[in-house]
Write a protein that holds these residues in place. Structure first.
Motif, PDB file in Angstrom:
ATOM      1  N   ARG A  37       0.310   7.600   6.380  1.00 55.99           N
ATOM      2  CA  ARG A  37      -0.952   7.282   7.309  1.00 55.99           C
ATOM      3  C   ARG A  37      -1.989   6.578   6.827  1.00 55.99           C
ATOM      4  N   LEU A  38      -2.495   6.972   5.825  1.00 53.93           N
ATOM      5  CA  LEU A  38      -3.493   6.152   5.145  1.00 53.93           C
ATOM      6  C   LEU A  38      -3.170   4.745   5.030  1.00 53.93           C
ATOM      7  N   ALA A  39      -2.005   4.535   4.622  1.00 53.36           N
ATOM      8  CA  ALA A  39      -1.612   3.216   4.453  1.00 53.36           C
ATOM      9  C   ALA A  39      -1.589   2.469   5.627  1.00 53.36           C
ATOM     10  N   ALA A  40      -1.227   3.190   6.652  1.00 56.17           N
ATOM     11  CA  ALA A  40      -0.990   2.417   8.144  1.00 56.17           C
ATOM     12  C   ALA A  40      -2.327   2.286   8.604  1.00 56.17           C
ATOM     13  N   GLN A  41      -3.388   3.270   8.441  1.00 52.19           N
ATOM     14  CA  GLN A  41      -4.737   2.836   8.658  1.00 52.19           C
ATOM     15  C   GLN A  41      -5.308   1.656   8.107  1.00 52.19           C
ATOM     16  N   VAL A  42      -5.058   1.361   7.052  1.00 48.10           N
ATOM     17  CA  VAL A  42      -5.631   0.206   6.377  1.00 48.10           C
ATOM     18  C   VAL A  42      -4.963  -0.962   6.365  1.00 48.10           C
ATOM     19  N   LEU A  43      -3.621  -0.590   7.014  1.00 45.62           N
ATOM     20  CA  LEU A  43      -2.845  -2.131   7.255  1.00 45.62           C
ATOM     21  C   LEU A  43      -2.057  -2.453   6.203  1.00 45.62           C
ATOM     22  N   ALA A 109       1.173   4.244 -14.029  1.00 45.71           N
ATOM     23  CA  ALA A 109       0.763   3.969 -12.701  1.00 45.71           C
ATOM     24  C   ALA A 109       1.265   3.154 -12.112  1.00 45.71           C
ATOM     25  N   THR A 110       1.354   3.137 -10.755  1.00 46.24           N
ATOM     26  CA  THR A 110       2.075   2.367  -9.784  1.00 46.24           C
ATOM     27  C   THR A 110       1.578   1.004  -9.721  1.00 46.24           C
ATOM     28  N   CYS A 111       0.124   0.790  -9.675  1.00 47.59           N
ATOM     29  CA  CYS A 111      -0.686  -0.267  -9.322  1.00 47.59           C
ATOM     30  C   CYS A 111      -0.391  -1.371 -10.311  1.00 47.59           C
ATOM     31  N   TRP A 149       6.160  14.641 -17.818  1.00 45.15           N
ATOM     32  CA  TRP A 149       6.704  13.420 -18.580  1.00 45.15           C
ATOM     33  C   TRP A 149       6.855  12.244 -17.284  1.00 45.15           C
ATOM     34  N   GLY A 150       7.353  12.534 -16.288  1.00 43.80           N
ATOM     35  CA  GLY A 150       7.469  11.745 -15.255  1.00 43.80           C
ATOM     36  C   GLY A 150       7.118  12.459 -13.943  1.00 43.80           C
ATOM     37  N   PHE A 151       6.388  11.672 -12.957  1.00 44.93           N
ATOM     38  CA  PHE A 151       5.863  12.127 -11.636  1.00 44.93           C
ATOM     39  C   PHE A 151       5.986  11.001 -10.743  1.00 44.93           C
ATOM     40  N   HIS A 152       5.809  11.268  -9.606  1.00 37.86           N
ATOM     41  CA  HIS A 152       5.478  10.553  -8.325  1.00 37.86           C
ATOM     42  C   HIS A 152       4.094  10.080  -7.966  1.00 37.86           C
ATOM     43  N   MET A 153       3.608   8.755  -7.992  1.00 32.03           N
ATOM     44  CA  MET A 153       2.527   8.306  -7.571  1.00 32.03           C
ATOM     45  C   MET A 153       2.359   7.635  -6.801  1.00 32.03           C
ATOM     46  N   ARG A 154       1.942   7.861  -5.315  1.00 27.88           N
ATOM     47  CA  ARG A 154       1.704   7.056  -4.314  1.00 27.88           C
ATOM     48  C   ARG A 154       0.308   6.267  -4.195  1.00 27.88           C
ATOM     49  N   GLU A 155       0.413   4.966  -4.430  1.00 30.58           N
ATOM     50  CA  GLU A 155      -1.202   4.247  -4.333  1.00 30.58           C
ATOM     51  C   GLU A 155      -0.969   3.206  -3.382  1.00 30.58           C
ATOM     52  N   VAL A 156      -2.393   3.082  -2.864  1.00 27.88           N
ATOM     53  CA  VAL A 156      -2.542   2.290  -1.674  1.00 27.88           C
ATOM     54  C   VAL A 156      -3.649   1.070  -2.416  1.00 27.88           C
ATOM     55  N   VAL A 157      -2.986  -0.001  -2.555  1.00 29.51           N
ATOM     56  CA  VAL A 157      -4.013  -0.976  -3.374  1.00 29.51           C
ATOM     57  C   VAL A 157      -4.528  -2.105  -2.210  1.00 29.51           C
ATOM     58  N   ARG A 245     -12.849 -17.478  -5.871  1.00 27.05           N
ATOM     59  CA  ARG A 245     -13.215 -16.835  -7.173  1.00 27.05           C
ATOM     60  C   ARG A 245     -12.182 -15.728  -7.549  1.00 27.05           C
ATOM     61  N   ALA A 246     -12.541 -15.206  -8.746  1.00 30.12           N
ATOM     62  CA  ALA A 246     -11.696 -13.963  -9.117  1.00 30.12           C
ATOM     63  C   ALA A 246     -11.655 -12.838  -8.186  1.00 30.12           C
ATOM     64  N   ALA A 247     -10.541 -12.445  -7.595  1.00 32.19           N
ATOM     65  CA  ALA A 247     -10.485 -11.532  -6.638  1.00 32.19           C
ATOM     66  C   ALA A 247     -10.824 -10.073  -7.158  1.00 32.19           C
ATOM     67  N   TYR A 248     -11.526  -9.438  -6.226  1.00 32.06           N
ATOM     68  CA  TYR A 248     -12.032  -7.930  -6.639  1.00 32.06           C
ATOM     69  C   TYR A 248     -10.661  -6.968  -5.962  1.00 32.06           C
ATOM     70  N   SER A 249     -10.587  -5.769  -6.662  1.00 32.95           N
ATOM     71  CA  SER A 249      -9.384  -4.959  -6.232  1.00 32.95           C
ATOM     72  C   SER A 249      -9.803  -3.602  -6.357  1.00 32.95           C
ATOM     73  N   SER A 250      -9.123  -2.668  -5.692  1.00 36.35           N
ATOM     74  CA  SER A 250      -9.277  -1.114  -5.722  1.00 36.35           C
ATOM     75  C   SER A 250      -8.087  -0.638  -5.322  1.00 36.35           C
ATOM     76  N   CYS A 251      -8.242   0.885  -5.592  1.00 35.86           N
ATOM     77  CA  CYS A 251      -6.786   1.614  -5.544  1.00 35.86           C
ATOM     78  C   CYS A 251      -7.044   2.954  -5.112  1.00 35.86           C
ATOM     79  N   THR A 252      -6.207   3.575  -4.405  1.00 39.34           N
ATOM     80  CA  THR A 252      -6.285   4.748  -4.132  1.00 39.34           C
ATOM     81  C   THR A 252      -4.947   5.590  -4.706  1.00 39.34           C
ATOM     82  N   ALA A 253      -5.012   6.547  -5.530  1.00 36.60           N
ATOM     83  CA  ALA A 253      -3.967   7.302  -5.921  1.00 36.60           C
ATOM     84  C   ALA A 253      -3.692   8.662  -5.722  1.00 36.60           C
ATOM     85  N   PHE A 254      -2.301   8.924  -5.483  1.00 35.73           N
ATOM     86  CA  PHE A 254      -2.039  10.489  -5.281  1.00 35.73           C
ATOM     87  C   PHE A 254      -1.099  10.823  -6.061  1.00 35.73           C
TER      88      PHE A 254
END
Length: 280
Positions: A37-43, A109-111, A149-157, A245-254
């Motif tokens: 739902r967060l991903a949908a909110q930020v398209l 990490a997923t990103c 050792w292994g886990f699932h990470m959802r990221e929104v980039v 110019r060089a792009a800026y980036s950010s991400c949210t991780a769960f």
């Protein structure tokens, strides 16, 4: 021995490993629906990240300088090892040096995979993507679903402008706080000391003055989510540009297994946690 409502127990296959039982898996699916739902909110449309990451690409991002302790390699058996194993030799009896590097490692990490896929691109517009990946970390200890050792990470980039990267994290932080409240979790927000990039020199000073990563801690101290401001580090290193110019980036991780841990601890069981989410 604990017996589940299903009449059986899915025990850990080994240290740092876990099999989610049916109730935990259902809770995982509920959490994924919420994070999407967060991903949908930020398209941010969903993509599938790679299963491995190239060593050469990560080296350009100072990964092995900053996180060598987390890295899990993806080696393969050499031809002599394959022959010996095929002849019945126990794997534990193989001599040292009978494994060969593939040039790849397992993601921590997923990103990383998403950002590496944008290398050398002049972006015509801001990019928003989401992905869930299986991530692997060589932790100094393991503890239930908190450390695996292994886990699932959802990221929104997000990749684009500086203002856009900051706005992405503001929306994400509001979502995390509101969702945690609905889920019955009291979170503490702390500045983390493990930014993605080089911790030496001017970047380290800037990070100390203006933290680039904040973690959301469950009541027992488990970090279950984070918001990460990369500035233009990935844009510079990977030659990703936007508006000249060089792009800026950010991400949210769960960390999905960590959310399952925190919600089960808060409500007594995965079933009770699902009930709380349904009421919220």
């Amino acid at each position: 021995m604990r017996v589940s409502p299903d009449g059986f127990t899915l025990a850990s296959p080994g240290a740092g490993l876990a099999v989610l039982d049916p109730a935990q898996t259902a809770l995982r699916n509920d959490l994924e629906a919420a994070f999407l739902r967060l991903a949908a909110q930020v398209l941010a449309p969903e993509v599938v990240p790679p299963a491995l990451l190239p060593v050469a690409g990560l080296a350009e991002l100072d990964y092995f300088k900053n996180f060598p302790h987390l890295c899990v390699t993806a080696d393969r058996f050499s031809p002599p090892a394959v022959e010996a194993l095929g002849s019945g030799m126990p794997v534990g009896d193989l001599a040292d040096g009978l494994r060969q590097s593939t040039g790849f490692v397992l993601p921590s990490a997923t990103c990383y995979g998403v950002l590496l896929a944008l290398r050398d691109q002049q972006l015509a517009t801001e990019v928003r993507l989401t992905a869930v990946g299986r991530c692997y970390r060589n932790e100094d200890h393991f503890d239930g679903l908190r450390r695996l050792w292994g886990f699932h990470m959802r990221e929104v980039v997000y990749v684009g402008t500086q203002d856009g990267a900051d706005a992405h994290l503001k929306v994400s932080r509001t979502f995390i706080e509101q969702f945690a409240a609905l889920a019955g979790l009291e979170l503490t927000v702390v500045a983390a000391n493990d930014p993605f990039y080089d911790t030496d020199g001017s970047r380290a000073t800037l990070t100390a003055l203006d933290p680039v990563k904040h973690e959301f801690l469950a009541p027992d101290g488990t970090a279950i989510a984070s918001v990460n401001r990369h500035r233009n580090f990935f844009g510079t290193r990977l030659d990703i540009t936007h508006e000249g110019r060089a792009a800026y980036s950010s991400c949210t991780a769960f960390g999905i297994e960590r959310w399952i841990h925190a919600l089960t601890l808060a409500h007594g069981s995965a079933e009770a946690a699902r009930d709380r989410l349904a009421r919220g």
